[in-house]
Design a protein around this motif. Structure first.
Motif, PDB file in Angstrom:
ATOM      1  N   ASP A   1     -14.847  -7.321 -14.563  1.00  0.00           N
ATOM      2  CA  ASP A   1     -14.526  -7.489 -13.092  1.00  0.00           C
ATOM      3  C   ASP A   1     -13.058  -7.500 -12.672  1.00  0.00           C
ATOM      4  O   ASP A   1     -12.614  -6.812 -11.739  1.00  0.00           O
TER       5      ASP A   1
ATOM      6  N   ARG B   1     -12.598  -3.965  -2.502  1.00  0.00           N
ATOM      7  CA  ARG B   1     -12.632  -2.718  -1.877  1.00  0.00           C
ATOM      8  C   ARG B   1     -12.645  -2.975  -0.539  1.00  0.00           C
ATOM      9  O   ARG B   1     -12.263  -2.249   0.454  1.00  0.00           O
ATOM     10  N   SER B   2     -13.245  -4.188   0.156  1.00  0.00           N
ATOM     11  CA  SER B   2     -13.351  -4.692   1.286  1.00  0.00           C
ATOM     12  C   SER B   2     -12.115  -5.338   1.934  1.00  0.00           C
ATOM     13  O   SER B   2     -12.016  -5.488   3.063  1.00  0.00           O
TER      14      SER B   2
ATOM     15  N   ALA C   1     -11.158  -4.527 -10.810  1.00  0.00           N
ATOM     16  CA  ALA C   1     -10.399  -4.788  -9.411  1.00  0.00           C
ATOM     17  C   ALA C   1      -8.714  -4.328  -9.938  1.00  0.00           C
ATOM     18  O   ALA C   1      -8.430  -3.671  -8.826  1.00  0.00           O
TER      19      ALA C   1
ATOM     20  N   ARG D   1     -14.472  -9.421  -6.787  1.00  0.00           N
ATOM     21  CA  ARG D   1     -15.632  -8.303  -6.834  1.00  0.00           C
ATOM     22  C   ARG D   1     -15.921  -7.548  -5.791  1.00  0.00           C
ATOM     23  O   ARG D   1     -16.527  -6.427  -5.769  1.00  0.00           O
ATOM     24  N   GLU D   2     -15.334  -7.950  -4.567  1.00  0.00           N
ATOM     25  CA  GLU D   2     -15.249  -7.279  -3.202  1.00  0.00           C
ATOM     26  C   GLU D   2     -14.181  -6.691  -2.786  1.00  0.00           C
ATOM     27  O   GLU D   2     -13.955  -6.582  -1.571  1.00  0.00           O
TER      28      GLU D   2
ATOM     29  N   THR E   1     -18.253 -16.433 -11.925  1.00  0.00           N
ATOM     30  CA  THR E   1     -18.237 -15.491 -10.712  1.00  0.00           C
ATOM     31  C   THR E   1     -17.250 -14.434 -11.028  1.00  0.00           C
ATOM     32  O   THR E   1     -16.970 -13.763 -10.051  1.00  0.00           O
ATOM     33  N   CYS E   2     -16.607 -14.502 -12.063  1.00  0.00           N
ATOM     34  CA  CYS E   2     -15.442 -13.215 -12.316  1.00  0.00           C
ATOM     35  C   CYS E   2     -15.490 -12.821 -13.737  1.00  0.00           C
ATOM     36  O   CYS E   2     -14.817 -13.753 -14.665  1.00  0.00           O
TER      37      CYS E   2
ATOM     38  N   TYR F   1      -8.456  -0.525  -9.427  1.00  0.00           N
ATOM     39  CA  TYR F   1      -8.662  -0.239  -7.959  1.00  0.00           C
ATOM     40  C   TYR F   1      -7.232  -0.343  -7.243  1.00  0.00           C
ATOM     41  O   TYR F   1      -6.907   0.478  -6.251  1.00  0.00           O
TER      42      TYR F   1
ATOM     43  N   GLY G   1     -11.331 -14.607  -1.117  1.00  0.00           N
ATOM     44  CA  GLY G   1     -12.151 -13.882  -1.156  1.00  0.00           C
ATOM     45  C   GLY G   1     -12.643 -13.558  -2.699  1.00  0.00           C
ATOM     46  O   GLY G   1     -11.835 -14.062  -3.416  1.00  0.00           O
ATOM     47  N   ASP G   2     -13.666 -12.717  -2.850  1.00  0.00           N
ATOM     48  CA  ASP G   2     -14.141 -12.311  -3.937  1.00  0.00           C
ATOM     49  C   ASP G   2     -13.511 -11.204  -4.552  1.00  0.00           C
ATOM     50  O   ASP G   2     -13.666 -10.114  -3.781  1.00  0.00           O
TER      51      ASP G   2
END
Length: 248
Positions: free
Chosen positions: A145, A102-103, A149, A99-100, A140-141, A152, A96-97
């Protein structure tokens, strides 16, 4: 074409594809610099084929590792490497990315976080595969970012270990401080004693107190093609089993 490489640590092996992407010295330096305790939860961002998680598992077998990688082919190789080494109960692989993030993971879920992020900013890489370009370039990063991440995912006073390029130190410190990651330990790595630094290793602490320790510079080679004793230890090529390592 895929190949299986010996990692010189814990008897572990790693599936790699030179046509896709292979790990380098930066990943080995990061895995050696990072620290974990028994039962720690460790997250490796920009994990590639999972080499950092395996190298750390050899030294800190009591921790649990999660490797997050953007590129599906690399994440797939990482999963198969964990199966090959029969460590799927101790190393989880997520595709996965970041940047996402949290999901994918809960806030503050990890005690330790490692990252060997893309270094290149505003540069064009010629004659490389798409996989290599994504791994090396901030398409992409970005550094921001990565720091967001990490902030978080880390618990309060959790530790971040990063390898990066010295020329971006000012930006690294700025982005870390922006998200309350306090740089606490730094070590420069240079190819020879009379050459400039090529890498920087940084430990930061989430909501840490001010104050940073600078370790002695690590020299990679004592002569062309000949590693220093320090680098032989980093690579696990000094002929010794190091504290915490398990061999099966």
């Amino acid at each position: 074409m895929e190949r299986i490489d010996e990692l010189q640590r814990g008897g572990f092996r790693l599936i790699q594809d030179p046509d896709c992407f292979c790990f380098g010295t930066d990943a080995v330096l990061l895995a050696d610099f990072a620290r974990a305790s028994s039962r720690d939860k460790v997250l490796d961002l920009c994990a590639g084929s999972g080499v950092v998680s395996l190298l750390m598992l050899a030294r800190y077998p009591g921790a649990h590792y999660t490797a997050l990688e953007l590129q599906k082919p690399l994440a797939d190789m990482a999963r198969r490497s964990m199966e090959l080494n029969e460590v799927t109960d101790r190393v989880s692989v997520l595709q996965g990315d970041l940047r996402e993030i949290r999901s994918m993971v809960s806030a503050g879920a990890f005690d330790v976080l490692t990252v060997n992020p893309p270094y290149m900013k505003g540069q064009t890489i010629q004659n490389v595969s798409e996989a290599v370009r994504l791994a090396r370039h901030e398409d992409t990063c970005t550094l921001r970012d990565v720091c967001e991440a990490a902030a978080y995912a880390l618990k309060y006073h959790g530790k971040l270990f990063m390898v990066h390029r010295p020329e971006r130190l000012a930006e690294i410190f700025s982005e870390m401080e922006r998200v309350r990651l306090t740089p606490k330990v730094m070590q420069l790595v240079q190819p020879f004693s009379d050459k400039g630094a090529a890498q920087v290793l940084i430990q930061a602490v989430s909501h840490g107190a001010p104050g940073m320790k600078v370790l002695p510079t690590l020299n990679t080679y004592r002569s062309p093609g000949i590693y220093t004793e320090e680098m032989l230890k980093v690579y696990g090529m000094d002929g010794h089993v190091h504290p915490g390592e398990t061999y099966s």
